[in-house]
Design an enzyme around this catalytic site. Structure first.
Site, PDB file in Angstrom:
ATOM      1  N   ASN A   8       0.875  -1.182   0.000  1.00  0.00           N
ATOM      2  CA  ASN A   8       0.000   0.000   0.000  1.00  0.00           C
ATOM      3  C   ASN A   8       0.907   1.225   0.000  1.00  0.00           C
ATOM      4  O   ASN A   8       1.453   1.600   1.034  1.00  0.00           O
ATOM      5  CB  ASN A   8      -0.903  -0.020   1.237  1.00  0.00           C
ATOM      6  CG  ASN A   8      -1.894   1.138   1.268  1.00  0.00           C
ATOM      7  OD1 ASN A   8      -1.808   2.064   0.463  1.00  0.00           O
ATOM      8  ND2 ASN A   8      -2.817   1.117   2.204  1.00  0.00           N
ATOM      9  N   ARG A  92      -2.490  -1.966  -3.596  1.00  0.00           N
ATOM     10  CA  ARG A  92      -3.687  -1.153  -3.420  1.00  0.00           C
ATOM     11  C   ARG A  92      -3.545   0.113  -4.259  1.00  0.00           C
ATOM     12  O   ARG A  92      -2.563   0.849  -4.146  1.00  0.00           O
ATOM     13  CB  ARG A  92      -3.871  -0.759  -1.954  1.00  0.00           C
ATOM     14  CG  ARG A  92      -5.102   0.126  -1.741  1.00  0.00           C
ATOM     15  CD  ARG A  92      -5.101   0.776  -0.390  1.00  0.00           C
ATOM     16  NE  ARG A  92      -6.277   1.637  -0.216  1.00  0.00           N
ATOM     17  CZ  ARG A  92      -6.261   2.807   0.401  1.00  0.00           C
ATOM     18  NH1 ARG A  92      -5.144   3.288   0.893  1.00  0.00           N
ATOM     19  NH2 ARG A  92      -7.369   3.521   0.521  1.00  0.00           N
ATOM     20  N   HIS A 181     -12.852   3.102  -0.406  1.00  0.00           N
ATOM     21  CA  HIS A 181     -12.946   2.049   0.627  1.00  0.00           C
ATOM     22  C   HIS A 181     -13.623   0.789   0.087  1.00  0.00           C
ATOM     23  O   HIS A 181     -14.124  -0.029   0.862  1.00  0.00           O
ATOM     24  CB  HIS A 181     -13.729   2.543   1.861  1.00  0.00           C
ATOM     25  CG  HIS A 181     -13.004   3.561   2.677  1.00  0.00           C
ATOM     26  ND1 HIS A 181     -13.671   4.543   3.396  1.00  0.00           N
ATOM     27  CD2 HIS A 181     -11.676   3.768   2.888  1.00  0.00           C
ATOM     28  CE1 HIS A 181     -12.783   5.309   4.015  1.00  0.00           C
ATOM     29  NE2 HIS A 181     -11.568   4.856   3.722  1.00  0.00           N
ATOM     30  N   ARG A 242     -11.154  15.574   7.291  1.00  0.00           N
ATOM     31  CA  ARG A 242     -11.909  15.983   6.107  1.00  0.00           C
ATOM     32  C   ARG A 242     -13.293  16.450   6.504  1.00  0.00           C
ATOM     33  O   ARG A 242     -13.952  15.860   7.364  1.00  0.00           O
ATOM     34  CB  ARG A 242     -12.026  14.809   5.121  1.00  0.00           C
ATOM     35  CG  ARG A 242     -10.711  14.321   4.564  1.00  0.00           C
ATOM     36  CD  ARG A 242     -10.931  13.148   3.629  1.00  0.00           C
ATOM     37  NE  ARG A 242      -9.664  12.518   3.256  1.00  0.00           N
ATOM     38  CZ  ARG A 242      -9.472  11.206   3.173  1.00  0.00           C
ATOM     39  NH1 ARG A 242     -10.478  10.377   3.432  1.00  0.00           N
ATOM     40  NH2 ARG A 242      -8.304  10.721   2.831  1.00  0.00           N
ATOM     41  N   GLU A 385      -8.427  -5.286   4.929  1.00  0.00           N
ATOM     42  CA  GLU A 385      -8.238  -4.891   3.538  1.00  0.00           C
ATOM     43  C   GLU A 385      -7.047  -5.606   2.906  1.00  0.00           C
ATOM     44  O   GLU A 385      -7.082  -5.960   1.719  1.00  0.00           O
ATOM     45  CB  GLU A 385      -8.054  -3.376   3.461  1.00  0.00           C
ATOM     46  CG  GLU A 385      -9.312  -2.605   3.827  1.00  0.00           C
ATOM     47  CD  GLU A 385      -9.087  -1.109   3.894  1.00  0.00           C
ATOM     48  OE1 GLU A 385      -9.346  -0.440   2.883  1.00  0.00           O
ATOM     49  OE2 GLU A 385      -8.661  -0.617   4.951  1.00  0.00           O
TER      50      GLU A 385
END
Length: 404
Positions: A8, A92, A181, A242, A385
């Site tokens: 990742n 990823r 996601h 965010r 993940e």
């Protein structure tokens, strides 16, 4: 033993995990960060205990040098990659646009397409490309597979992904909802079916992936039909830093009245928004502690967070027509009973009832936290993940290299 290395990559760091695909267990994991700075940092976990962890500070010029540091860590501290029988590397990639509908073996052309999509994912795809190039140079003899965050959401209907702006302009500049996601939403929605021992095709599920980044997803029979993040991960829920949903005219107002430029506005919404802006801290644990201590600012921030979540739960209930399961996952969703209770408080009229005792019980396992009388089953299911990326990588190379 056959293993998949999951990578990742970010612009100045990458995380990795080596997974034994025969048992689906983690063999090792690590982090290489501060790439390109005068002194970088690496951490390697060769096992599950603190005694298995080693850390180093050293110059790391670029991602290629970072991969050399990772290989050295495997060689010195194990497990040995030669003994693990590395069969593939899974990457990823955050943004696949509308070009990549499924995990894809990486060729030079695929690499160029991922790089081209940096135009609509400037914070994420460039780092992924650097990681892919470094990994392909380091592991040239095994296939590499890109697993896209956006792929799970390619099933969104046009009415869900279309923004109400000029069609030609939207097409030219690839403006639409993509969602993110997706790897987590796919893993968790499928884990729900396994946990409940029910066919995935018959379940209507709302997945709440709540971490520093957060998104909701409406899943109908295993297919994403709507999700809260949009063209970028900025849209939707209140997150750690965010803002989530905001009236677009706020940007014009601040540009005119506060004289803020594009970079400042980007920073305001992506890195100085969310819980950090509302409570002065982007870590939900600290915000909860402050709220418990009686800080009204922290409690007000939580109220905004809960309000936004409830709005999406209600919206997706309507989109799905009915809901069988609501599931919490990711760091905040898995570990915060306060967030779980606050997010669904007052929704008893929709058949959603959380059991306070079950909700407060600490566990790292999948579990039910709703009452026996609740019409909607509420679950907590840990996401994974990296394992999902490894599974999709293995499935892809089995399809493209059946002899391997």
């Amino acid at each position: 033993m056959s293993a998949v290395l999951v990578v990742n990559s970010g612009s100045s760091s990458f995380k990795y995990q080596l997974i034994d695909m025969d048992t689906e267990t983690e063999l090792a994991s690590g982090l290489v960060e501060r790439i390109g700075e005068p002194i970088g940092h690496s951490r390697h976990n060769a096992g599950p205990t603190k005694a298995d962890r080693t850390e180093r500070d050293l110059p790391i010029a670029d991602h290629t040098a970072g991969f050399a540091v990772m290989i050295e860590a495997f060689t010195e501290h194990g497990p040995q990659l030669s003994e693990a029988d590395l069969i593939a590397v899974g990457h990823r990639v955050v943004q696949g646009g509308n070009r990549f509908f499924e995990p894809t073996e990486i060729t030079h052309l695929v690499e160029l397409n991922i790089e081209d999509l940096s135009e609509i994912a400037p914070l994420h795809n460039p780092g992924a490309v650097q990681g892919i190039r470094a990994a392909r140079a380091t592991f040239a003899n095994v296939p590499h597979v890109a697993v896209f965050d956006t792929a799970f959401h390619q099933t969104l209907p046009p009415e869900a992904y279309t923004y109400a702006i000029d069609r030609d302009l939207a097409t030219r500049y690839r403006v639409r909802k993509y969602g993110f996601h997706g790897t987590s939403h796919k893993f968790v929605s499928e884990a729900v079916a396994t946990f409940l021992d029910r066919p995935l095709a018959e379940l209507k599920t709302i997945v709440l992936h709540l971490g520093n980044g957060a998104s909701a997803c409406a899943v109908d029979g295993g297919r994403s039909i709507d999700t809260s993040m949009g063209m970028t991960p900025l849209q939707g829920l209140v997150m750690g830093t965010r803002s989530g949903d905001i009236d677009p005219a706020v940007i014009f107002h601040l540009r005119r009245r506060a004289g803020m430029n594009t970079a400042e506005l980007d920073d305001l919404l992506n890195r100085r928004g969310g819980m950090l802006a509302l409570a002065g801290n982007g870590d939900m644990r600290d915000v909860e502690d402050a709220s418990i201590a009686g800080d009204p600012v922290a409690q007000a921030a939580l109220d905004v967070y809960f309000h936004r979540l409830k709005g999406y739960v209600g919206s997706y209930y309507a989109q799905l027509g009915s809901v069988d399961v609501i599931v919490f996952t990711a760091g905040v969703g898995e570990n915060s009973p306060i967030v779980r209770a606050g997010s669904l408080a007052g929704l008893e009229g929709m058949g959603i009832e959380i059991d306070p005792v079950r909700n407060e019980a600490k566990s790292r396992k999948a579990r039910v936290i709703s009452t026996d009388a609740s019409k909607v089953t509420v679950l907590v299911i840990p996401t994974n993940e990296e394992l999902e990326i490894a599974r999709q990588t293995l499935a892809t190379i089995n399809r493209t290299h059946p002899s391997k």
